[in-house]
Design a protein around this motif. Sequence first.
Motif, PDB file in Angstrom:
ATOM      1  N   UNK A  25       1.517  14.648 -32.972  1.00 39.37           N
ATOM      2  CA  UNK A  25       2.217  13.463 -33.464  1.00 39.37           C
ATOM      3  C   UNK A  25       3.655  13.832 -33.813  1.00 39.37           C
ATOM      4  N   UNK A  26       4.589  13.063 -33.272  1.00 36.87           N
ATOM      5  CA  UNK A  26       6.011  13.313 -33.521  1.00 36.87           C
ATOM      6  C   UNK A  26       6.637  12.044 -34.091  1.00 36.87           C
ATOM      7  N   UNK A  27       7.708  12.184 -34.877  1.00 39.69           N
ATOM      8  CA  UNK A  27       8.370  10.986 -35.409  1.00 39.69           C
ATOM      9  C   UNK A  27       9.092  10.225 -34.305  1.00 39.69           C
ATOM     10  N   UNK A  28       9.084   8.907 -34.400  1.00 38.06           N
ATOM     11  CA  UNK A  28       9.847   8.064 -33.487  1.00 38.06           C
ATOM     12  C   UNK A  28      11.192   7.762 -34.145  1.00 38.06           C
ATOM     13  N   UNK A  29      12.267   8.187 -33.504  1.00 38.24           N
ATOM     14  CA  UNK A  29      13.597   7.965 -34.062  1.00 38.24           C
ATOM     15  C   UNK A  29      13.961   6.483 -33.994  1.00 38.24           C
ATOM     16  N   UNK A  30      14.373   5.885 -35.089  1.00 37.42           N
ATOM     17  CA  UNK A  30      14.778   4.473 -35.046  1.00 37.42           C
ATOM     18  C   UNK A  30      15.971   4.289 -34.120  1.00 37.42           C
ATOM     19  N   UNK A  31      15.997   3.244 -33.310  1.00 36.44           N
ATOM     20  CA  UNK A  31      17.128   3.047 -32.390  1.00 36.44           C
ATOM     21  C   UNK A  31      18.408   2.674 -33.122  1.00 36.44           C
ATOM     22  N   UNK A  32      19.534   3.195 -32.618  1.00 37.37           N
ATOM     23  CA  UNK A  32      20.833   2.802 -33.132  1.00 37.37           C
ATOM     24  C   UNK A  32      21.242   1.446 -32.583  1.00 37.37           C
ATOM     25  N   UNK A  33      22.404   0.953 -32.970  1.00 32.46           N
ATOM     26  CA  UNK A  33      22.827  -0.386 -32.546  1.00 32.46           C
ATOM     27  C   UNK A  33      22.907  -0.565 -31.034  1.00 32.46           C
ATOM     28  N   UNK A  34      23.292   0.504 -30.304  1.00 34.66           N
ATOM     29  CA  UNK A  34      23.426   0.397 -28.851  1.00 34.66           C
ATOM     30  C   UNK A  34      22.237   1.021 -28.126  1.00 34.66           C
ATOM     31  N   UNK A  35      21.117   1.120 -28.827  1.00 32.76           N
ATOM     32  CA  UNK A  35      19.923   1.725 -28.251  1.00 32.76           C
ATOM     33  C   UNK A  35      18.770   0.729 -28.221  1.00 32.76           C
ATOM     34  N   UNK A  36      17.946   0.865 -27.193  1.00 31.98           N
ATOM     35  CA  UNK A  36      16.710   0.089 -27.090  1.00 31.98           C
ATOM     36  C   UNK A  36      15.534   1.013 -27.382  1.00 31.98           C
ATOM     37  N   UNK A  37      14.469   0.435 -27.889  1.00 27.48           N
ATOM     38  CA  UNK A  37      13.227   1.189 -28.033  1.00 27.48           C
ATOM     39  C   UNK A  37      12.379   0.903 -26.801  1.00 27.48           C
ATOM     40  N   UNK A  87      19.061  -4.525 -21.456  1.00 22.32           N
ATOM     41  CA  UNK A  87      18.095  -5.558 -21.094  1.00 22.32           C
ATOM     42  C   UNK A  87      17.284  -6.058 -22.289  1.00 22.32           C
ATOM     43  N   UNK A  88      16.732  -7.261 -22.175  1.00 25.80           N
ATOM     44  CA  UNK A  88      15.920  -7.817 -23.259  1.00 25.80           C
ATOM     45  C   UNK A  88      14.536  -7.189 -23.327  1.00 25.80           C
ATOM     46  N   UNK A  95      14.678   5.429 -16.462  1.00 23.59           N
ATOM     47  CA  UNK A  95      15.609   6.129 -17.349  1.00 23.59           C
ATOM     48  C   UNK A  95      16.425   7.133 -16.549  1.00 23.59           C
ATOM     49  N   UNK A  96      17.743   7.045 -16.688  1.00 22.45           N
ATOM     50  CA  UNK A  96      18.632   8.100 -16.183  1.00 22.45           C
ATOM     51  C   UNK A  96      18.761   9.115 -17.315  1.00 22.45           C
ATOM     52  N   UNK A  97      18.218  10.323 -17.148  1.00 23.19           N
ATOM     53  CA  UNK A  97      18.092  11.246 -18.292  1.00 23.19           C
ATOM     54  C   UNK A  97      19.383  11.916 -18.739  1.00 23.19           C
ATOM     55  N   UNK A  98      20.480  11.737 -17.993  1.00 26.53           N
ATOM     56  CA  UNK A  98      21.698  12.497 -18.271  1.00 26.53           C
ATOM     57  C   UNK A  98      22.648  11.747 -19.181  1.00 26.53           C
ATOM     58  N   UNK A  99      23.348  12.521 -20.013  1.00 27.69           N
ATOM     59  CA  UNK A  99      24.472  12.006 -20.786  1.00 27.69           C
ATOM     60  C   UNK A  99      25.654  12.937 -20.531  1.00 27.69           C
ATOM     61  N   UNK A 142      16.557   5.001 -26.797  1.00 28.66           N
ATOM     62  CA  UNK A 142      17.514   5.483 -25.803  1.00 28.66           C
ATOM     63  C   UNK A 142      18.750   4.590 -25.761  1.00 28.66           C
ATOM     64  N   UNK A 143      19.930   5.175 -25.546  1.00 34.34           N
ATOM     65  CA  UNK A 143      21.124   4.350 -25.334  1.00 34.34           C
ATOM     66  C   UNK A 143      20.919   3.442 -24.120  1.00 34.34           C
ATOM     67  N   UNK A 144      21.376   2.215 -24.209  1.00 34.94           N
ATOM     68  CA  UNK A 144      21.146   1.272 -23.111  1.00 34.94           C
ATOM     69  C   UNK A 144      21.849   1.719 -21.825  1.00 34.94           C
ATOM     70  N   UNK A 145      22.897   2.546 -21.928  1.00 32.52           N
ATOM     71  CA  UNK A 145      23.565   3.009 -20.715  1.00 32.52           C
ATOM     72  C   UNK A 145      22.665   3.926 -19.882  1.00 32.52           C
ATOM     73  N   UNK A 146      21.590   4.434 -20.468  1.00 29.79           N
ATOM     74  CA  UNK A 146      20.671   5.300 -19.738  1.00 29.79           C
ATOM     75  C   UNK A 146      19.567   4.509 -19.036  1.00 29.79           C
ATOM     76  N   UNK A 147      19.519   3.204 -19.239  1.00 27.43           N
ATOM     77  CA  UNK A 147      18.441   2.390 -18.692  1.00 27.43           C
ATOM     78  C   UNK A 147      18.862   1.718 -17.398  1.00 27.43           C
TER      79      UNK A 147
END
Length: 352
Positions: A25-37, A87-88, A95-99, A142-147
């Motif tokens: 079990x790992x913690x789920x990081x809360x999404x930031x303003x520009x991130x989707x869960x 996206x909604x 997911x594009x895994x790169x940043x 994840x940041x929405x730019x990765x989706x």
Amino acid sequence: MAEPALPTEALGLVVHAAGDVRLETVPVRPPGPDEALVEVAYGGICGSDLHYWRHGAAGASILREPLLLGHEVVGRVRTAAADGSGPPAGTPVAVHPARPDAGDGSVPYPLDRPNLSPAGTYLGSAAHLPHTQGGFVRHLALPTRMLRVLPAGLPLRTAALVEPASVAWHAVGRAGDVRGRRVLVVGAGPIGALVVAVAVRAGASEVVVVDLHEEPLERVRGLGASRTLLATDTEALAGVHADVSVESSGSPAGLATAVEATARGGRVVMVGLLPPGPQPVPVATAIARELELVGSFRFNDEIDAVIAALADGSLPVDRVVTHEYAVADALTALATALDPVASGKVLLRFAD
């Protein structure tokens, strides 16, 4: 009606050291303003995941702290980004895994090739410290730019191949125009198999595949391979004279085979992940034949073309997947993926 509470923990696949991988079990990081869960549906097991598990390193990336594995993930947006980007909820996504990250600017790189950015990160990678945690977990911020939104009608199970197919697409792109040319693919594992499919789609006149075992060769015949050879058939390999060879086995022997089987003036694309340090390569042969040896590292925007090709059916790759396991059976899945004779691409299923 109140929005359902966001999950705070989920089951994930974490490697702690060489030979020590745990489903925990790992913690789920809360999404930031520009991130989707994202609710992850499928994750494909990559060779790098196996390297971290078995050896504590993938190429030059050395494991120095626990790492959540996985970068080949697809799913659905559970919670849209608060800033309205992306996206909604309910949208199927890859997911594009790169940043990409230029870092402090002291290391030059071609700006039109962000995969080479010196401080760039990748999901499930130990290249930097702290490590970039991966996607083998049911819920992932994840940041929405990765989706990348998936077209209607493209099954998530098929879309699980988007990331490795993009690696293969990039490798074939590094080979140049393969239309009407003979392409040799060294290694018939998942990446090699996807290189076959991409090269066939790109118009190669002949795609020859070599591997140590008959079983993976049988799998690539259904992807359009013109001819298959066992690596022990040195006489046949000497007569291939490939215009382009793509080394996808990630072994020094495989790279040597690619060099020896490439025609004079040809090109060898190195996409397989070789161990760090000096490698035995027949350089004299490469020099005498004026071969071009080029690297192929991850991918850039090829992911968009791959998604389109999967959706319109011009890149049929479903047969690359040989096994699917529920995440609860992740350790069995890893063991299966470790056997190249028994398996091609092995998927983990995170959501029903």
